[in-house]
Design a protein around this motif. Structure first.
Motif, PDB file in Angstrom:
ATOM      1  N   UNK A  65      -6.058  -1.064 -14.879  1.00 54.02           N
ATOM      2  CA  UNK A  65      -4.672  -0.527 -14.628  1.00 54.02           C
ATOM      3  C   UNK A  65      -4.290  -0.065 -13.526  1.00 54.02           C
ATOM      4  N   UNK A  66      -5.461   0.071 -12.420  1.00 54.33           N
ATOM      5  CA  UNK A  66      -5.114   0.339 -11.137  1.00 54.33           C
ATOM      6  C   UNK A  66      -4.811  -0.870 -10.241  1.00 54.33           C
ATOM      7  N   UNK A  67      -5.132  -0.457  -8.945  1.00 50.60           N
ATOM      8  CA  UNK A  67      -4.756  -1.512  -7.672  1.00 50.60           C
ATOM      9  C   UNK A  67      -5.719  -1.490  -6.734  1.00 50.60           C
ATOM     10  N   UNK A  68      -6.241  -2.221  -6.210  1.00 53.65           N
ATOM     11  CA  UNK A  68      -7.020  -2.464  -5.129  1.00 53.65           C
ATOM     12  C   UNK A  68      -6.765  -3.276  -4.151  1.00 53.65           C
ATOM     13  N   UNK A 120      -8.111   0.985  -0.649  1.00 46.92           N
ATOM     14  CA  UNK A 120      -8.461  -0.163   0.139  1.00 46.92           C
ATOM     15  C   UNK A 120      -9.774  -0.382   0.242  1.00 46.92           C
ATOM     16  N   UNK A 121     -10.249  -1.472   0.013  1.00 45.59           N
ATOM     17  CA  UNK A 121     -11.864  -1.843   0.075  1.00 45.59           C
ATOM     18  C   UNK A 121     -12.152  -2.705   1.016  1.00 45.59           C
ATOM     19  N   UNK A 167       0.903  -1.219   0.048  1.00 42.58           N
ATOM     20  CA  UNK A 167      -0.062   0.007   0.115  1.00 42.58           C
ATOM     21  C   UNK A 167       0.922   1.310  -0.036  1.00 42.58           C
ATOM     22  N   UNK A 168       0.635   2.026  -0.994  1.00 46.65           N
ATOM     23  CA  UNK A 168       1.355   3.504  -1.184  1.00 46.65           C
ATOM     24  C   UNK A 168       0.286   4.221  -0.684  1.00 46.65           C
ATOM     25  N   UNK A 169       0.713   5.530  -0.148  1.00 43.87           N
ATOM     26  CA  UNK A 169      -0.349   6.664   0.149  1.00 43.87           C
ATOM     27  C   UNK A 169      -1.118   6.942  -0.938  1.00 43.87           C
ATOM     28  N   UNK A 178      -5.209  -7.362  -4.695  1.00 43.38           N
ATOM     29  CA  UNK A 178      -4.846  -7.812  -3.727  1.00 43.38           C
ATOM     30  C   UNK A 178      -5.911  -8.353  -2.768  1.00 43.38           C
ATOM     31  N   UNK A 179      -6.090  -9.451  -2.613  1.00 38.70           N
ATOM     32  CA  UNK A 179      -7.081  -9.871  -1.567  1.00 38.70           C
ATOM     33  C   UNK A 179      -6.650 -10.323  -0.340  1.00 38.70           C
TER      34      UNK A 179
END
Lengths: 437, 437
Positions: free
Chosen positions: B189-192, B141-142, B135-137, B230-231
């Motif tokens: 293209x993003x990240x969660x 995060x869901x 996790x970057x600033x 990322x689960x």
């Protein structure tokens, strides 16, 4: 920013606004979630005399539920003391016992306002909480060029600090000029975190009283000049002093409460002081000028440290805290500790004696100054330390640590007195092997 | 960047470059200092048969030096096992035993490539290492709107993540549409990073098999759509399942190794599974599509996790690791654990029975779905939960937790079965007190 963080920040600012400036961005925004589950549980613990359905653990007949296969390995500590959570800041019992121990060992702290120690996961935990509280990426961290390699990993690699090194030794003692010069270039209005580690890892050197006073003076002058100074005292090996010259009280005593722009942070640990490496119990204590006994500033710093602990590991091992509390409460503790310090001191003395009685060794190596701790370092004159380490290991079955190309670390902490003479003879022999006549 | 970090990054990229994209900046630059003191010590441990002067602990006759005042509190564990440092990644014994336990509990993992579990300081330690790795600033995060409050402190306050919440319940089960909608808006293209926590804190709800499959499917589709997922599976309360409907294997099984763009991270802990809250032992296990058994990618992630542990706490409690290893090795372990799960299940069943047999309670409160874990939550219809909590505490000596204005958490984990009927009668009474007829 969370209102709970603002509340703590206001406490700090009201006592000493410079300390607020010293905090990292994370240090400013961190808080302890005291309005949530934890505070409600604490309230329930006091008032819920009938049923307490607030507790996040499993209880049976009002006590910690446990498996026999777990408690089989624990004795003399009840399931409740061993298995229930400790608070994030540590058990009050241990925090007060550790403060008492520190006052016993450091009588100069008597009457000096400090926070109560906050319990961390070992010395490393204390350093990382201190780093998170005070270090932004790019901030300057000043440390000796002979140092523990975890400083690099924590401050530079993890936190992105700008590490600056000062030359540690000059002749038979510390290079005080290098230390003063490194401080002198810190800009007014800036901030510097300075790591002070005595007994030093890897050299086993502790400043003399005169050197310690000079270093403290230099830090004080830097603060007076208008630089925000955080003096992080790493007392990991505290107490293992083997010569009359080695300063017997922590350099923290010479810094605590001395100036509003000088934050003294004491990182220490049961790890080596109580011979419990794997139990992972360290402490963080704060002291700064302008904050009196029981100052809300200390409460705020303790709260912020607890918040960092909560957010990263929740709390340190409760069983370890109880075991160490039991040891510190034992009337035999100081005598038992003194016996081990004496044993370690005899090993250090034997190293000195062996080196002094073998003039030929100086052809290949000399010792850096040492008077304390677990280690001493050899300065190699003729061979590369990694080559020597390999030669010792493969040809003689002797394990040492190569610190830099010229420095080899010897841990006498793990050697019997009777092994030391032969060890150095083998080091000399290995040096000869590697230098064709 | 440190060459040791580059080396690990190259391993990751060579197996699955998407995983490298998933890493935070800290995750990319962190490494384990394997070329320094630690690796030299490890080498010496093997080869230094004559003298080992590389060890940073104090030994006496080749064993851990100890104070009697310390070992008095420990039984069935030798000074070496109790007091010497554990490796940063944890003892191999415990890591292998925990993997074995996870395979025993989750047969669907048989044959699925995963890393070996890395030992952390409790579940919180696993979450903070995962946060630091990924996790970057500003990263998303869901998480469900009913959740453990330490997620906020760790991910938002500490790491600066952007927290997005999805509605947890709809009717008698999960609001799967809300979950799917929350994923659908994540840009390609993003990240969660998605937090999945069953049994859920605070509700005590575990997804049914159908719900678990639907959630896993939604995550897989998100990865297929081109979002890096990322689960993060928080299995803190794993194993405490009390109804036939509650999914019995971790949702990690439905995610592990399923897609190269779907990183499944299992955070679990002995804390609640072995009833050892204060011992502070958790674990972090990785699995991602495209990485086979013993993949260098897993070795690299384990190494990076170890580097984060080294830089923050050095290692987790060795004594705790040994105690838990002993418990897991005990042939009675599973039977002892089952007995406690059964006991907890009877308490949950009693709560259900009491609620079902008092139709009048529904005037003031109903239960959210619950089938597992330590807790259940009441949805209040007529009174504010903080007012109710205070009334219960001050008038009836009953401790509960106010989670939100409408939600009150009841921990049946700490109640005797015989107390439950009266507890709910008192809650009802307190509601009546606060609502004038």
């Amino acid at each position: 920013m969370n209102p709970l963080a603002l509340e703590q920040n206001e406490k700090i600012i009201s006592v000493n606004p410079v300390v607020y400036e010293m905090l990292s961005e994370l240090g400013k925004r961190i808080y302890f979630p005291s309005k949530g589950i934890l505070s409600q549980s604490a309230e329930a613990k006091k008032l819920a005399k009938k049923f307490n359905a607030s507790i996040g653990t499993a209880l049976e007949s009002g006590k910690a539920m446990y498996l026999n296969s777990v408690m089989d390995s624990i004795s003399g500590v009840s399931p409740n003391d061993a298995l229930l959570y400790a608070p994030s800041q540590g058990t009050l019992e241990l925090r007060e016992l550790w403060r008492k121990k520190n006052l016993h060992d450091n009588p100069d702290l008597d009457g000096v306002a400090c926070s109560l120690p906050v319990v961390t996961n070992g010395l490393s935990g204390a350093l990382s909480v201190a780093a998170d509280l005070f270090v932004n990426p790019g901030d300057t961290v000043l440390l000796p060029d002979m140092n523990w390699d975890n400083y690099l990993l924590n401050f530079e690699d993890r936190c992105g600090a700008n590490l600056q090194y000062f030359n540690f030794f000059a002749g038979d003692g510390l290079d005080l000029d290098a230390f003063r010069d490194a401080l002198a270039v810190q800009p007014v209005g800036g901030k510097v975190l300075v790591i002070l580690n005595f007994p030093n890892n890897p050299t086993g050197y502790t400043a003399t009283e005169t050197e310690g006073t000079a270093m403290a003076q230099a830090l004080l002058e830097t603060a007076e000049r208008g630089v925000n100074v955080i003096a992080l005292v790493d007392d990991a090996y505290y107490g293992l002093f083997f010569t009359p010259e080695a300063m017997k009280q922590s350099i923290f005593c010479k810094l605590a409460g001395k100036h509003p722009r000088l934050m003294a942070v004491k990182a220490d640990a049961a790890t080596k002081e109580v011979y419990v490496w794997g139990l992972r119990i360290g402490f963080l204590t704060f002291s700064v000028g302008g904050a009196g006994e029981n100052s809300p500033l200390y409460a705020a710093l303790e709260t912020k440290a607890s918040g960092l602990i909560r957010s990263t590991i929740s709390n340190a091992c409760a069983l370890s805290q109880k075991i160490i509390s039991n040891a510190l409460s034992n009337p035999e503790f100081y005598a038992q500790r003194a016996e081990k310090v004496d044993l370690m001191g005899r090993r250090a003395g034997k190293v000195r004696e062996v080196l002094d009685s073998h003039a030929e060794y100086a052809q290949h190596f000399v010792a850096y100054p040492f008077n304390s701790g677990y280690f001493m370092c050899l300065k190699l004159k003729t061979v590369n330390s990694e080559a020597l380490r390999k030669q010792l290991l493969t040809q003689y079955g002797v394990g040492t640590i190569s610190i830099t190309a010229t420095n080899l670390r010897i841990a006498f902490s793990c050697l019997e007195e009777g092994e030391i003479e032969e060890l150095f003879a083998l080091i000399y022999k290995a040096c000869c092997d590697l230098t064709p006549a």
